[in-house]
Design a protein around this motif. Sequence first.
Motif, PDB file in Angstrom:
ATOM      1  N   GLU A   1       0.833  -1.215   0.000  1.00  0.00           N
ATOM      2  CA  GLU A   1       0.000   0.000   0.000  1.00  0.00           C
ATOM      3  C   GLU A   1       0.864   1.259   0.000  1.00  0.00           C
ATOM      4  O   GLU A   1       0.590   2.224  -0.719  1.00  0.00           O
TER       5      GLU A   1
ATOM      6  N   ARG B   1       1.157   4.133  -3.260  1.00  0.00           N
ATOM      7  CA  ARG B   1       0.903   5.572  -3.102  1.00  0.00           C
ATOM      8  C   ARG B   1       2.131   6.405  -3.466  1.00  0.00           C
ATOM      9  O   ARG B   1       2.007   7.499  -3.993  1.00  0.00           O
TER      10      ARG B   1
ATOM     11  N   ARG C   1       1.513  -0.162 -10.161  1.00  0.00           N
ATOM     12  CA  ARG C   1       0.062  -0.064 -10.374  1.00  0.00           C
ATOM     13  C   ARG C   1      -0.626  -1.363  -9.959  1.00  0.00           C
ATOM     14  O   ARG C   1      -0.006  -2.430  -9.948  1.00  0.00           O
TER      15      ARG C   1
ATOM     16  N   GLU D   1      -6.606  -0.496   1.477  1.00  0.00           N
ATOM     17  CA  GLU D   1      -7.483   0.585   1.027  1.00  0.00           C
ATOM     18  C   GLU D   1      -7.597   0.679  -0.486  1.00  0.00           C
ATOM     19  O   GLU D   1      -8.586   1.171  -1.011  1.00  0.00           O
ATOM     20  N   LEU D   2      -6.582   0.214  -1.191  1.00  0.00           N
ATOM     21  CA  LEU D   2      -6.495   0.495  -2.623  1.00  0.00           C
ATOM     22  C   LEU D   2      -6.911  -0.661  -3.525  1.00  0.00           C
ATOM     23  O   LEU D   2      -7.272  -0.433  -4.672  1.00  0.00           O
TER      24      LEU D   2
ATOM     25  N   SER E   1      -5.855  -9.371  -5.873  1.00  0.00           N
ATOM     26  CA  SER E   1      -5.093  -8.231  -6.384  1.00  0.00           C
ATOM     27  C   SER E   1      -3.743  -8.081  -5.696  1.00  0.00           C
ATOM     28  O   SER E   1      -3.596  -8.373  -4.513  1.00  0.00           O
TER      29      SER E   1
ATOM     30  N   ASN F   1      -4.110   8.228  -1.963  1.00  0.00           N
ATOM     31  CA  ASN F   1      -4.847   7.209  -2.710  1.00  0.00           C
ATOM     32  C   ASN F   1      -5.291   7.709  -4.079  1.00  0.00           C
ATOM     33  O   ASN F   1      -5.378   6.945  -5.042  1.00  0.00           O
ATOM     34  N   ARG F   2      -5.574   9.004  -4.161  1.00  0.00           N
ATOM     35  CA  ARG F   2      -6.075   9.557  -5.414  1.00  0.00           C
ATOM     36  C   ARG F   2      -5.087   9.342  -6.553  1.00  0.00           C
ATOM     37  O   ARG F   2      -5.477   9.063  -7.688  1.00  0.00           O
TER      38      ARG F   2
ATOM     39  N   VAL G   1      -3.209   6.920  -7.088  1.00  0.00           N
ATOM     40  CA  VAL G   1      -3.328   5.538  -7.568  1.00  0.00           C
ATOM     41  C   VAL G   1      -4.633   5.346  -8.321  1.00  0.00           C
ATOM     42  O   VAL G   1      -4.662   4.832  -9.445  1.00  0.00           O
ATOM     43  N   LEU G   2      -5.716   5.786  -7.711  1.00  0.00           N
ATOM     44  CA  LEU G   2      -7.048   5.531  -8.251  1.00  0.00           C
ATOM     45  C   LEU G   2      -7.371   6.376  -9.468  1.00  0.00           C
ATOM     46  O   LEU G   2      -8.208   5.997 -10.289  1.00  0.00           O
ATOM     47  N   GLU G   3      -6.720   7.540  -9.597  1.00  0.00           N
ATOM     48  CA  GLU G   3      -7.015   8.438 -10.715  1.00  0.00           C
ATOM     49  C   GLU G   3      -5.801   8.648 -11.616  1.00  0.00           C
ATOM     50  O   GLU G   3      -5.685   9.684 -12.280  1.00  0.00           O
TER      51      GLU G   3
END
Length: 511
Positions: A75, A79, A86, A118-119, A148, A405-406, A408-410
């Motif tokens: 994690e 980040r 990824r 979280e991710l 994952s 986190n953003r 990673v997620l975006e």
Amino acid sequence: MHQQLHCDILIVGGGINGAGIARDAAGRGLSVVLCEKDDLASHTSSASTKLIHGGLRYLEQYDFGLVRKALIEREILLRSAPHIIRPLRFVMPQDKGQRPAWMIRAGMFIYDHLARRELLPGSQGIDLRKHAAGTPLKDCFTKGFAYSDGWVDDARLVVLNAIAARENGATILTRTACIAVQRTGDQWNATLRNADNATIEVNARLLVNATGPWAAEFLHDTVHGRAGKKLRLIKGSHIVVKKLFDHPCAYIFQHPDGRIVFAIPYEHDYTLIGTTDIDYHGDTDTVAIDATEINYLCELVNHYFARPITPADVVWSYSGVRPLVEDDKVNESESASEVTRDYKLAFDTDAAPLLSVFGGKITTFRKLAEEALDLIAPVLGNHHGAWTAESCLPGGDIFGAKPNNRAVLEFDRFVREMQQQYAWLPAALLERYARAYGTRLMLLLADRSGLAAMGKEITPGLFVAEVEYLQRYEWATCAGDILWRRTKCGLHSTGAAEHELEAWMNRSTGR
């Protein structure tokens, strides 16, 4: 030419552990010199399966401590470097004669919950008759499991740590071997020799042996001390073939002999398959795959995939030697896959201090470096404290300077924004730049406003502008550094293009 350097810490070894320790130490305000006899990540650290993972199979060995540590790091690393690391979804087909479904589900439940997550989505059972991952498999595989982990550009991970170290004041010397060290009172006197045959004398308060497979040899032959830990050298080889499937998932296959082999989407057009696990007793400088390993990997893949592959389908291969710490309880006859992937730090504080790093895996490099500095920094009068968990690696500051986190997620949003900002570049090339360099692509493209300003395209997708950037900022000195470590453009190049790149680099440096 003779040069004299003084530092708090001399690190020998430019793999992931050496670079990670250099980054952490420099960030704590310690003066650091790192020397590497070849290129950064030119051996073990660029020959991994390129995963940031907890190690699902280590649960079978009840190594819960290592798995939990690695899952926590997974994690943190996602980040801190969302460009080169990824999320990746893995599919494990259930094969007859292997563990029952309930046992696999139980293991994955533990894997999901052993550390805070979280991710990444949790694991699940899947129907391969309906899931896209079932399409390329043989019809007999109808059920499976999905979970994952993370994928990483391992060689770039090393380089980014070295860049971060340099930005905090460290001196990074590639193509520079440590040929002699001697304890003199409370300091180390080391002699280094670079590619130009010039010698560099280094006076250091503390020496770090981060030479990986050479750790015991370096202690015995150069430091003239006891090795301390017994290392078992394990060769891991991988093959690359034209892509075997079109979906974005990877596969994890368990062979009847207990070994794990992955099939991973690679560089858009390829599939990466590996690894083997065999004891190695040869020259650690010249490690290469052999025909037996190629056949082994092909046969295992052919057990699962409907379309078979042969050794003739292999377009590239690579091999590395992992230095695993031999536990006193493990005997030589035990499988190489059973030897722990955890690391050991041996700290000798007699007179001038010496820290030796034994073993480890790429996922836990940051924690290893942090623990190393927590050991050695106080001895040097430094009480800065740990800091890397809350810091992005160079280029990872996609949505702010702090890991989040953003980013990673975006990340795909960042790619689209860069493609719009530099619309004069092909979209696929911009995506590669974004994934390789993150926000540092702006440095690569500074003062360039059109494709003509990028210079000649030496090999598909590799322009002079990128070569110049890699020479200036990333210690690239030869074609191999660029084609196979800083990028993977070598997969798309010809021998003639590689010679042209080498010639161009030689001209640019006056060689």
